[in-house]
Each structure stands twice: as structure tokens, then as C-alpha cells.
Design a protein around this motif. Structure first.
Motif, short mmCIF file in Angstrom:
data_model
loop_
_atom_site.label_atom_id
_atom_site.label_comp_id
_atom_site.label_asym_id
_atom_site.label_seq_id
_atom_site.Cartn_x
_atom_site.Cartn_y
_atom_site.Cartn_z
N GLU A 1 0.85 -1.19 0.00
CA GLU A 1 0.00 0.00 0.00
C GLU A 1 0.89 1.24 0.00
OE1 GLU A 1 -0.45 1.94 3.03
OE2 GLU A 1 1.08 0.69 3.99
N GLY A 2 0.26 2.41 -0.23
CA GLY A 2 0.97 3.65 -0.50
C GLY A 2 2.04 4.08 0.47
N THR A 3 1.78 4.00 1.78
CA THR A 3 2.80 4.51 2.70
C THR A 3 3.99 3.55 2.78
OG1 THR A 3 1.86 3.52 4.69
CG2 THR A 3 1.07 5.69 4.10
N ARG A 4 3.73 2.27 2.59
CA ARG A 4 4.84 1.30 2.59
C ARG A 4 5.71 1.50 1.36
NH1 ARG A 4 0.89 -2.95 4.98
NH2 ARG A 4 1.57 -3.05 7.14
N ALA A 5 5.10 2.04 0.28
CA ALA A 5 5.87 2.31 -0.95
C ALA A 5 6.97 3.33 -0.70
CB ALA A 5 4.94 2.79 -2.06
N LYS A 6 6.84 4.09 0.37
CA LYS A 6 7.81 5.14 0.67
C LYS A 6 8.81 4.75 1.75
CE LYS A 6 4.52 8.65 -0.78
NZ LYS A 6 5.25 9.30 -1.88
N GLU A 7 8.78 3.49 2.13
CA GLU A 7 9.65 3.05 3.22
C GLU A 7 11.11 2.90 2.79
OE1 GLU A 7 10.10 2.64 6.19
OE2 GLU A 7 8.20 2.44 7.25
N ARG A 8 11.99 2.78 3.80
CA ARG A 8 13.41 2.50 3.60
C ARG A 8 13.70 1.08 4.06
NH1 ARG A 8 12.87 6.84 1.38
NH2 ARG A 8 14.19 8.67 1.70
N TYR A 9 14.84 0.53 3.62
CA TYR A 9 15.26 -0.78 4.13
C TYR A 9 15.57 -0.68 5.63
CZ TYR A 9 15.77 -2.73 -0.58
OH TYR A 9 15.54 -3.21 -1.85
N PHE A 10 16.26 0.39 6.02
CA PHE A 10 16.57 0.63 7.44
C PHE A 10 15.86 1.92 7.82
CE2 PHE A 10 20.06 -2.31 8.77
CZ PHE A 10 20.12 -3.04 7.60
N SER A 11 14.79 1.80 8.60
CA SER A 11 13.89 2.91 8.81
C SER A 11 13.80 3.26 10.31
CB SER A 11 12.51 2.49 8.27
OG SER A 11 11.59 3.51 8.39
N PRO A 12 14.27 4.46 10.68
CA PRO A 12 14.31 4.78 12.10
C PRO A 12 12.94 5.09 12.72
CG PRO A 12 15.27 6.56 10.79
CD PRO A 12 14.82 5.51 9.83
N ARG A 13 12.79 4.77 14.00
CA ARG A 13 11.60 5.12 14.78
C ARG A 13 12.08 5.87 16.03
NH1 ARG A 13 9.95 3.47 10.75
NH2 ARG A 13 8.09 2.27 10.28
N ASP A 14 11.35 6.88 16.43
CA ASP A 14 11.82 7.69 17.55
C ASP A 14 11.42 7.08 18.90
OD1 ASP A 14 9.21 8.35 18.06
OD2 ASP A 14 9.40 10.44 17.42
N LYS A 15 11.69 7.81 19.97
CA LYS A 15 11.43 7.33 21.33
C LYS A 15 9.97 6.94 21.52
CE LYS A 15 14.97 9.87 23.85
NZ LYS A 15 15.48 10.79 22.82
N ASN A 16 9.07 7.68 20.87
CA ASN A 16 7.64 7.40 21.01
C ASN A 16 7.15 6.40 19.99
OD1 ASN A 16 7.55 9.35 23.06
ND2 ASN A 16 7.45 10.95 21.48
N PHE A 17 8.15 5.73 19.29
CA PHE A 17 7.77 4.68 18.36
C PHE A 17 7.33 5.26 17.02
CE2 PHE A 17 6.13 0.16 18.40
CZ PHE A 17 7.25 -0.34 19.00
#
Lengths: 610, 267
Positions: free
Chosen positions: B133-149
Motif C-alpha cells: 500500500e501507498g505509505t509502505r511504498a515510501k519506506e526505507r530498508y533501514f527505517s528509524p523510529r523515535d522514542k515514542n515509536f
């Protein structure tokens, strides 16, 4: 979004494309149009988007088919790269829609770096703009030469051929100044679907291919099997009785029985097996782009970052300095003297900019001669110096081992290609000398690995550094004793002692010039290390640069530098820093160093197999 | 080398990078086809071993056959299985009737967050794909998440020449997506080639219904299909015109449902 009606032969390989160009020149519209015209949209997708547009009071645009993020639709610009799959009759494609806004250059680079072919869009009404040029430059830097220039929105200029040819001439000139030749120019209207999948009646003066025809003419990048073998070690696995070198073949090919040279350690070994799980038969060869694992006929100390090549082939270059072309995407400026992390294949080494040869505004190709730093989105020709030798090829010879990124703090901020390498420095000469020595070394029947197994530790050099009078000598003596008392082989080698004996034939001036002292000390240390000892040294006679030279001389033995200082440095290049209080608290500190050596797997304990 | 070899080689490279760079690494195993393919690729990458734990987020509403399958193969393949569950939310009666997005966030996103914190994982491998789906199309192989997830999709790291973001600030974590470049069709072609045992919920039952995507029982609906084997599914996919996740109710909640869920840490 891959679901569609065009069945494609199972073995047809995916073609990776990127669409670039200035903001608002119609990239997302073209992608939406390509999906729609090739029947690559899921049923109901257009109606679904039209429905949303109606609810939000907007006119439907093809771009909305892929601008998935709420913010993107609100602002009407693509923020991030989106990847969309579609098929032509010939083959499947993944098309990477890259943002055209200057702010999002790193997203554009992400898209373009992974592509094999590019469409560069120029708005016929607006003509060549800032990002049209910048993107052209970046494509060249990324080594992407398969480029078609699409002049869009022809409907806005009444399909005027004169205006089209004007833009074509202007942009051809620009590309020529970069040394790039565009494969083809074509006039289209993505919005109206003209010259995309079908030919346009409004532009009968244009007789070239449509966008789809151009795409189908693009060629797949051939695997680099004919080039010399390069295999940067990614990791070494020992999950079971096998000791497997894991990594990807970056170029060339490998066969069981090949004799390999590992750089920068200059060790050689023969490939015993190529390992694989869940295959009908065990492979006996591997080619470029394959992620593989192999075992060797003898156990060597190898680790991530070492690069294997085949003995007899042209070996890769080992050096700590090289020239490169680099684009910068960082929030902070790229500056001289600051420490960055160089990531080159699987090597990671601190480095710094030695010299900016040229700083270029990538949108105008103008040289910014008054600056001595590089700002975000600009391009530079520079010389980099790594803190220890790295292994590479020139980008023009083997692209995969000739490109790198720079990391500033936590983020990848620059990408570059290695353009030239001239073995000019004393360090390079030293590396050559060491390679010659290692190649002609008469080796005994006992390997370093066998000695390590017997001794319970690897051979290593421990260097205490810091100003005179901070207590280094005492620590060194105590460490030698502590290691010895734990049944390991340790030896205190003082630079002064080497000067007294090995250096007795020349006077002080000669001894301390042209790196002679370092060379003699390093070669003596090398012999003790070859005998398997933990060599401990304290010396005020060598500076930072000379410590790096010592590392070159004793490669591949680990060097642990312990700095004793009252003022801890901003950028830490040593492995351990001790304050004066710690140095004075000898007993505890020796324990700490001892534990650190265990942690570093230098003191492994007896009968530990590597 | 065919196109499946290309996909496989790239995924193995990414898995090995993840393993080298993250001490506290885990892989999410949803029991679905994608994460099971990912698990298979891990065994290829590490020569039959899986050197990190597999985390399954059990919402308690999963289709029962999924749990059976999970436990069977966890044992057969010698996996280190870690089951996470947001017990607090379940005790307080969380279910999809409180709102699908609320439920997904509590039982899946929070369920994951709890186990991540408990175990101290800093790297999490997931089997999402760009074509889902659309938002996954914009993902990276290594994708950071912050402290709040949270996922800051407006400021993602550049990814070029397989040099990934592997350094990160304290308290943040990285999601690793080795299957990002695969399509649904590729996944099935690979299952066929490698003969990977897949849960039979994907195959048509006697009423000609099968699941195309698996999730919680109340929110996942089977599609009409007569495909009873992997080759039949492949044939079916080549001619199909609906989206893979059309049977997943949470995606259809509102226009940007998936963006909102994913920005807040959903898989």
C-alpha cells in the motif's frame, strides 16, 4: 499496486527506473499515467481516488494515485520517493518517483542510486530550471548514464516544435558540459496521455519513440562477471563447525580452489567450499551480485571490511588518501578538519577532508571559489584522508568498490565516487613496501592462528600514548607483568631500546627523519608480533601520524592505543582514554585494561578456536 | 540468475547487515506468507541457523490455525520464539468494536512496543513490502523510529549503494525491511520454488474461499477463489485486479488510515 492483468514471463527481470526533474514538472502525473495506461492499477483505484478528490473538493489528478501521504496531497508536491510496480508487454518495471523539491534531494538520491535507467522531466512551459540541472549532475555522479529527457506539458505550449527544440538544445549543451550524452529527447503531455503509451496526433512532427517504447529499449545492467574478483567480507560466521566468510561478490567470479588475497592484511588462502543452505547441490562457483559464504583451507584472522581478490588478478588499491567527487546532503556544512565516518563497501573508518579542490553549485555548474566548506545540495571535488588504510578501486574501474558515503554523527550526509589515486605520500610508499615484504616473507610451518590457539591470545600491539610524565611507563610495565602472570606471552618493547641497538648505526638526525625511526621500530615490533606476543610499548618519540604508520607496518595485527591525558580530546581516535587520576590508580586501571583486551577478543583464553 | 535470485541476494545482504550491526535484534513473525518467507531467507543467510529471536504479537483474536502452525514450526525449526501480548488492554476489554484503529493500535502497536521495551530490542526485522500500500511504498530498508515509536516519514534517511542507517540516538530503534522490493507475486513464486511450508489458510476451502492476507479473525475476510495450491495462486494473481489488503478492514477505515497507523508505529 502490482496487481494487474498483464501476465509477464516468470523469468523476465525487473527494470528499475527513476523519474527526476524540477518540482511541479509532472513526475507524479507521468507515473500515474504510466500505471493507468499499462493497466497496472487495481480495480476501482481510480474511482477510489476520484471519490476522495470529490469529497475534498479537488480536481482529480493522476499524481494523486501515488502521493499516498496526506501532507503530499495537501501541498501538492511529492515529499518522499515512492516505488510503484507496473508491467509492459516486454517486462516488469519498478518506477521510482523522486521528489523535485530542492529540500528533498536526499530522497531523490535514494531513488536514483537504486535505478538502472532515468527519465528526466522538463516542463515545456517553464523550460530548464534549477533542479533540472542539479538532477542531471547527480545522475552523472551516481553513474547512471541511461537517461531519456522527457519534455512534458507540450499541451501548454500548443505543441510548438520550435519551443521544444529550443529546450532540447539548451539541455543538450548542459549535459555536454558534464560529459553526458542523453539517449533520447521526447515531447509529451503526461496529463493528456500523449506520446506516453500511444502516439499523439497533435505532434505529428515528432517521429521518435513513445515513453513506453523508450523504457523497453533500456538495457538491464549486466552483472560484472568479467571484472577482477572483489569480495568485501561482511561478516564471519561460526554457528557450527564451519567458519564461513559471508558477503557479496561485488565483481568478477569465484571458484572453489581459487587462491585469494585479503587486503589490507596481505594474507592469502585457498577457497575450500562455497556454502549454501537448502540447495539441491553445493555450489562450486559464484558470480557478481550473489550473497554467498565460503570456507578456507586454513584458518586466518579475517574480519568485516577485509577485501578478497584473486591472486594473479590486479589487486585493489590500499591507501588512506584518495580524490573523489562528492555530493553533500547534510544539514551541517562539510568542513575541513572535522571527523566523519567513511563507509566504503563493508569498511567503516574515521576520515577527514584534506583539501577541497573545487566546490560547485550543482544547479549552475558555477565554481564557488570563495568558500572552504560545502553546503547542502552542492557538489565538490576533494581529497579525503582516512585514519587507517582502506581498500578500494577507482569508480571508473569497478564502480561497486569505488563509491562511498560519509556519515556525520548518526546520518549518511554525503555520497561520492573515487576518481583518482596517486601513490604520492610517504604512507603510500610504506604500504607498497609492506605489501612487498609480506609477499616475499619466508613463512614457517606454524601459522599465526596456531600460535594464538596455543598461547590463548592473538598477537597485538598495545601503545601507551600521551605527554611525558603522565605515568605511561609504569602502566606499561605493570600491564606486561599482569599479562605474563596470567600465562600469556607479553613483551615490553620500548622505542628507546630499539634506538640503542637497531638504530646504533646512524646519528640522531638521520634516525628521526623521513620516518626512519618509525620504520625500524615497526619492523622490530612486527617480528615479535609474528612470534605471537602481546607487545606493549610506551614511547614519546612518535606522533599521531607515526602511530598510523606503525599500524600499517604491523597490519593485520590489532593495535590498541591507550591515551593518558588530563584533557580528553574532542574527537576520540584512540581505543581507550585514561585520566591522570585513573593512571595514578594503577591496580584498578590495569584490571580495566586487562578486561578491555578480553572484550576485544585479544586475550581469548587458552584453547579458544577462532 | 533469474529475478528470484536477484531478490533473494539483496534480502540476504540486508539480513546480514542487520545481524552485524544490531546486538539486540529480533524478527517479527506474523505467521503470514511474507514473514515466513523472511524467516526462510534468514535460514539461507545464516546457513540454516536463525541467530535472533522471532517475535509474534498475539492479539488473542488471531485465527486459531495460525497459533498451531506457529508452535509447530517454531519447534521443528528450533526457533527462539517470543510471544508478545498487551494483556493490560485485553483485561480492559479491548476489541475491534471499540474502533478498528483503536484496537489495532492497542493490541498490535502497543503490544509490540511493550515487548520491545521489555527485551530492549534496538533493531526489528519486518516483512513489509512496497507494493502492499501507498505509505509502505515510501519506506526505507533501514527505517528509524523515535522514542515514542513514531515514524517521521517527512524526514527519512537517504539510502544509496546499500549503505544503510545503522547508527542511531539512544532510545530510538531501527526497523529493517529486507522484503521491501518484493511483490506479492514474487513471494508466491519464491514459496513455490523453495517449497516453503505455508499455512493452509491461504488455500481455497470447500466453499471456494481463501485468505489472501492474514490478520485477526474479526477484521480479516477471505476472498472468493478456487486456488488450492501455490501454482494456482500464482496463476490467479497474474489475472487479479484487486488490492492484496482489500480483505483487511483497518485499511479501509478512512482515507489515510494506514498512514496514521504506521506513523504511530504500526507494522
Amino acid at each position: 499496486m502490482s496487481d494487474n492483468g498483464n501476465a509477464v514471463a516468470l523469468d523476465s527481470k525487473l527494470m528499475r527506473l527513476v523519474i527526476v526533474g524540477h518540482v511541479d514538472h509532472g513526475k507524479s502525473t507521468l507515473v500515474g499515467r504510466l500505471m493507468s495506461d499499462t493497466g497496472s492499477l487495481p480495480t476501482g483505484k481510480i474511482d477510489f481516488v476520484k471519490d476522495i478528490c470529490e469529497k475534498q473538493g479537488k480536481v482529480f489528478e493522476f499524481a494523486f494515485l501515488l502521493d499516498a501521504l496526506e501532507e503530499e496531497q495537501e501541498q501538492g508536491i511529492t515529499i518522499d520517493t515512492s516505488q510503484i510496480f507496473f508491467n509492459t508487454k516486454k517486462r516488469p518495471y519498478v518506477i521510482i518517483d523522486a521528489p523535485g523539491h530542492k529540500e528533498f534531494l536526499k530522497n531523490m538520491v535514494t531513488g536514483a542510486a537504486n535505478a538502472e535507467g532515468a527519465l528526466l522531466l522538463i516542463d515545456a512551459f517553464e523550460g530548464v530550471q534549477e533542479q533540472s540541472r542539479r538532477h542531471g549532475y547527480i545522475l552523472k555522479l551516481l553513474g547512471l548514464t541511461q537517461v531519456a529527457v522527457v519534455i512534458n506539458k507540450m499541451d501548454l505550449i500548443d505543441y510548438d516544435p520550435e519551443k521544444y527544440y529550443q529546450i532540447k538544445t539548451e539541455y543538450t549543451e548542459f549535459l555536454k558540459s558534464l560529459g553526458v550524452e542523453a539517449r533520447v529527447f521526447l515531447p509529451v503531455s503526461a496529463k493528456l496521455g500523449e506520446n506516453i503509451a500511444t502516439r499523439s496526433d497533435s505532434m505529428s512532427w515528432y517521429t521518435g519513440p513513445t515513453v513506453l517504447e523508450v523504457l523497453d529499449q533500456f538495457e538491464k545492467k549486466a552483472a560484472k562477471v568479467h571484472l577482477p574478483f572483489r569480495f568485501p567480507i561482511q561478516d564471519v560466521y561460526k554457528f557450527d563447525e564451519r567458519r564461513i566468510m559471508a558477503g557479496r561478490v561485488e565483481s568478477g567470479n569465484l571458484k572453489v580452489g581459487d587462491k585469494l588475497l585479503f587486503s589490507p592484511s596481505n594474507k592469502t588462502a585457498v577457497v575450500k567450499t562455497i556454502e549454501a543452505w537448502s540447495v539441491s547441490e553445493q555450489p562450486t562457483e559464484a558470480i557478481a551480485t550473489e550473497s554467498i559464504g565460503f570456507t578456507l583451507t586454513e584458518q586466518l584472522f579475517l574480519e568485516r571490511g577485509d577485501v578478497a581478490s584473486r591472486v594473479g588478478d590486479e589487486p585493489p588499491i590500499t591507501s588512506s588518501t584518495f580524490d573523489a567527487n562528492l555530493f553533500w546532503m547534510g544539514k551541517n556544512h562539510l568542513e575541513k578538519g572535522k571527523s566523519y565516518t567513511l563507509k566504503l563497501t563493508t569498511q567503516e573508518v574515521p576520515c577527514e577532508v584534506l583539501e577541497f579542490k573545487k566546490i560547485i553549485d550543482a544547479s549552475t555548474l558555477e565554481t564557488l571559489s570563495s568558500r572552504d566548506y560545502v553546503v547542502k545540495n552542492d557538489v565538490t571535488e576533494l581529497t579525503l584522508r582516512a585514519h587507517r588504510p582502506v581498500v578500494f578501486d577507482q569508480f571508473g574501474t569497478i564502480p561497486e568498490t569505488g563509491r562511498f558515503v560519509l556519515v556525520d554523527e548518526y546520518d549518511v550526509c554525503g555520497g561520492g565516487i573515487i576518481t583518482t589515486y596517486v601513490p604520492a605520500t610517504q604512507r603510500d610508499k610504506l604500504i607498497e613496501e609492506v605489501r612487498h615484504r609480506d609477499f616475499n616473507w619466508v613463512s614457517s610451518n606454524i601459522t599465526a592462528e596456531q600460535r594464538a590457539y596455543r598461547n590463548g591470545h592473538r598477537a597485538a600491539l598495545i601503545l601507551f600514548t600521551g605527554k611525558a610524565g603522565v605515568g605511561k611507563a609504569k602502566l606499561a610495565c605493570l600491564l606486561e607483568e599482569k599479562i605474563f602472570q596470567n600465562n600469556f606471552q607479553s613483551y615490553l618493547l620500548d622505542g628507546h631500546n630499539v634506538r640503542l641497538g637497531v638504530g646504533a648505526d646512524i646519528d640522531n638526525e638521520e634516525y628521526f627523519s623521513d620516518g626512519e625511526a618509525v620504520r625500524r621500530y615497526g619492523e622490530v615490533a612486527k617480528l615479535f608480533l609474528d612470534a605471537g606476543h602481546v607487545v606493549i610499548s610506551t614511547s614519546n618519540i612518535f606522533n599521531q601520524q607515526e602511530h598510523s604508520d606503525i599500524r600499517v607496518l604491523v597490519e593485520p595485527c590489532p593495535v590498541v592505543e591507550i591515551l593518558v591525558t588530563s584533557t580528553p580530546p574532542q574527537k576520540q581516535t584512540s581505543d581507550m582514554v585514561l585520566t591522570l587520576e585513573e593512571a595514578a590508580n594503577e591496580k584498578e586501571t590495569i584490571g580495566k585494561i586487562y578486561d578491555f583486551l578480553k572484550e576485544q577478543k585479544i586475550l581469548t583464553g587458552h584453547n579458544y578456536s577462532i | 540468475m533469474d529475478h528470484l535470485d536477484e531478490l533473494e541476494n539483496q534480502s540476504i545482504f540486508i539480513l546480514r547487515e542487520a545481524y552485524k550491526k544490531f546486538k539486540d535484534l529480533a524478527m517479527l513473525w506474523s505467521i503470514g506468507k511474507d514473514s515466513t518467507v523472511l524467516l526462510w531467507l534468514a535460514r539461507k543467510a545464516f546457513f540454516s541457523h536463525v541467530p535472533f529471536p522471532l517475535v509474534h504479537i498475539d492479539t488473542s483474536y488471531k485465527i486459531p490455525a495460525m497459533i498451531e502452525y506457529r508452535d509447530h514450526y517454531a519447534k521443528e525449526w528450533g526457533l527462539n520464539l517470543v510471544v508478545g501480548q498487551n494483556k493490560k488492554a485485553l483485561d480492559e476489554g479491548m476489541n475491534h468494536e471499540k474502533g478498528r484503529m483503536v484496537c489495532c493500535e492497542a493490541l498490535k502497536t502497543q503490544g509490540l512496543s511493550v515487548i520491545m521495551e521489555e527485551k530492549g530490542y534496538t533493531g526489528l526485522i519486518l516483512g513489509i513490502r512496497r507494493d502492499e500500500e501507498g505509505t509502505r511504498a515510501k519506506e526505507r530498508y533501514f527505517s528509524p523510529r523515535d522514542k515514542n515509536f513514531e515514524w517521521n516519514f517527512k524526514d527519512q534517511p537517504p539510502e544509496l549503494w546499500d549503505q544503510f542507517k545503522t547508527t542511531f540516538a539512544e532510545g530510538t530503534h531501527i526497523r529493517i525491511h529486507p522484503l521491501l522490493h518484493w511483490t506479492e507475486l514474487n513471494v508466491w513464486e519464491y514459496i513455490h520454488r523453495e517449497k516453503i511450508p505455508i499455512i493452509d489458510l491461504y488455500f481455497a476451502d470447500e466453499n471456494n474461499k481463501r485468505y489472501r492476507s492474514l490478520g485477526c479473525q474479526p477484521c480479516t475476510f477471505p476472498i472468493d477463489s478456487s486456488a488450492k495450491s501455490v501454482p494456482e495462486i500464482i496463476e490467479e494473481l497474474k489475472g487479479i485486479g484487486t488490492a492484496e489488503r482489500s480483505g483487511r478492514a483497518q485499511d479501509q477505515e478512512n482515507t489515510y488510515a494506514m498512514q496514521k497507523l504506521r506513523a504511530r508505529g504500526y507494522m
